[in-house]
Design an enzyme around this catalytic site. Structure first.
Site, PDB file in Angstrom:
ATOM      1  N   ARG A  18       0.834  -1.202   0.000  1.00 44.21           N
ATOM      2  CA  ARG A  18       0.000   0.000   0.000  1.00 44.21           C
ATOM      3  C   ARG A  18       0.868   1.252   0.000  1.00 44.21           C
ATOM      4  O   ARG A  18       1.710   1.439   0.882  1.00 44.21           O
ATOM      5  CB  ARG A  18      -0.924   0.005   1.222  1.00 44.21           C
ATOM      6  CG  ARG A  18      -2.017   1.090   1.147  1.00 44.21           C
ATOM      7  CD  ARG A  18      -2.958   1.044   2.347  1.00 44.21           C
ATOM      8  NE  ARG A  18      -3.506  -0.287   2.545  1.00 44.21           N
ATOM      9  CZ  ARG A  18      -4.543  -0.792   1.869  1.00 44.21           C
ATOM     10  NH1 ARG A  18      -5.124  -0.060   0.917  1.00 44.21           N
ATOM     11  NH2 ARG A  18      -4.991  -2.002   2.127  1.00 44.21           N
ATOM     12  N   GLU A  41       0.538  -7.898  -3.734  1.00 43.58           N
ATOM     13  CA  GLU A  41      -0.696  -7.137  -3.955  1.00 43.58           C
ATOM     14  C   GLU A  41      -0.403  -5.641  -3.932  1.00 43.58           C
ATOM     15  O   GLU A  41       0.251  -5.144  -3.007  1.00 43.58           O
ATOM     16  CB  GLU A  41      -1.706  -7.496  -2.864  1.00 43.58           C
ATOM     17  CG  GLU A  41      -2.921  -6.601  -2.795  1.00 43.58           C
ATOM     18  CD  GLU A  41      -3.709  -6.800  -1.518  1.00 43.58           C
ATOM     19  OE1 GLU A  41      -4.367  -5.846  -1.076  1.00 43.58           O
ATOM     20  OE2 GLU A  41      -3.664  -7.914  -0.939  1.00 43.58           O
ATOM     21  N   THR A  70      -7.818  -3.749  -2.388  1.00 41.42           N
ATOM     22  CA  THR A  70      -8.796  -2.695  -2.161  1.00 41.42           C
ATOM     23  C   THR A  70      -9.658  -2.499  -3.409  1.00 41.42           C
ATOM     24  O   THR A  70      -9.924  -1.377  -3.832  1.00 41.42           O
ATOM     25  CB  THR A  70      -8.120  -1.374  -1.728  1.00 41.42           C
ATOM     26  OG1 THR A  70      -7.072  -1.659  -0.790  1.00 41.42           O
ATOM     27  CG2 THR A  70      -9.115  -0.452  -1.038  1.00 41.42           C
ATOM     28  N   LYS A 130     -10.656 -13.568   2.938  1.00 39.82           N
ATOM     29  CA  LYS A 130      -9.804 -12.653   3.691  1.00 39.82           C
ATOM     30  C   LYS A 130     -10.535 -12.253   4.971  1.00 39.82           C
ATOM     31  O   LYS A 130     -11.534 -11.538   4.922  1.00 39.82           O
ATOM     32  CB  LYS A 130      -9.495 -11.429   2.824  1.00 39.82           C
ATOM     33  CG  LYS A 130      -8.816 -10.269   3.531  1.00 39.82           C
ATOM     34  CD  LYS A 130      -8.630  -9.139   2.519  1.00 39.82           C
ATOM     35  CE  LYS A 130      -8.159  -7.863   3.184  1.00 39.82           C
ATOM     36  NZ  LYS A 130      -7.937  -6.782   2.183  1.00 39.82           N
TER      37      LYS A 130
END
Length: 211
Positions: A18, A41, A70, A130
């Site tokens: 992120r 990711e 996301t 998840k």
């Protein structure tokens, strides 16, 4: 494309980058792959995430499962696929996102917080689940969920997971973990990422070998 279980067997960790920038993502990816991590990711609330995904997929698509995180609605799934991603990760339980990913032959890991959401996502075609945010739950909750969920459905806790708290989750039936700030934060160098990844791998590798 290998299925999710095969990737998790190779290494049961998802590195969540992120905030990563396109100009640094290839070097960060190299550091992760060098330590043995094979699922990467890029959350869509990162700077220019599609370019980062494209850069990773072009360089490491034959070595790692590259995905987007996301993902909150269907409109981005096709663009993610076109960028080279093979994995769609969501923070919530959205059957439409799961179904769109499966139409495009992608691996889908939606978020869930209740048994109702878990079974709805399984029915929609999810490849894994998840458990998010993991800090709102406990290994005891996961153990109870594992008693009713299909044994072949991977459950991956995400949220405040680090090298110090993984063992109880593994004992409760976690198939792997999504790791964000414990491995990568904006500004981390590839060397710092590699150091943090190795610390986690020292925990996870003996634990997996003991199963």
């Amino acid at each position: 494309m290998k299925d999710l279980s095969s990737w998790l067997q190779a290494c049961p960790l998802v590195a969540i980058l992120r905030g990563v920038k396109p100009e640094e993502v290839v070097d960060i990816g190299a550091a992760l792959i060098e330590t043995g991590i094979r699922i990467i990711e890029v959350p869509l609330n990162s700077p220019d995430p599609l370019t980062s995904i494209k850069n990773l997929a072009k360089r490491y698509g034959d070595q790692a499962l590259i995905g987007a995180g996301t993902v909150v609605d269907c409109t981005m799934v096709k663009r993610i696929c076109q960028a080279g991603a093979q994995l769609v990760v969501s923070p919530h339980a959205c059957g439409d996102v799961v179904q769109k990913a499966k139409v495009l032959d992608m691996i889908s890991i939606p978020g869930f917080a209740t048994p109702t959401e878990a079974f709805a996502m399984i029915q929609a075609g999810a490849d894994g689940l998840k458990l998010f945010p993991a800090e709102a739950f406990s290994p005891a909750v996961l153990k109870s969920l594992r008693a009713v969920l299909p044994s072949t459905m991977p459950v991956i806790p995400v949220g405040s997971i680090n090298a110090d708290n993984m063992d109880p989750w593994l004992e409760a039936g976690a198939a792997g973990f999504g790791l964000g700030g414990s491995i990568y934060k904006p500004g981390f160098t590839p060397q710092k990422v590699a150091k943090r990844a190795r610390a986690v791998m020292r925990v996870i590798q003996p634990a997996v070998a003991a199963e």
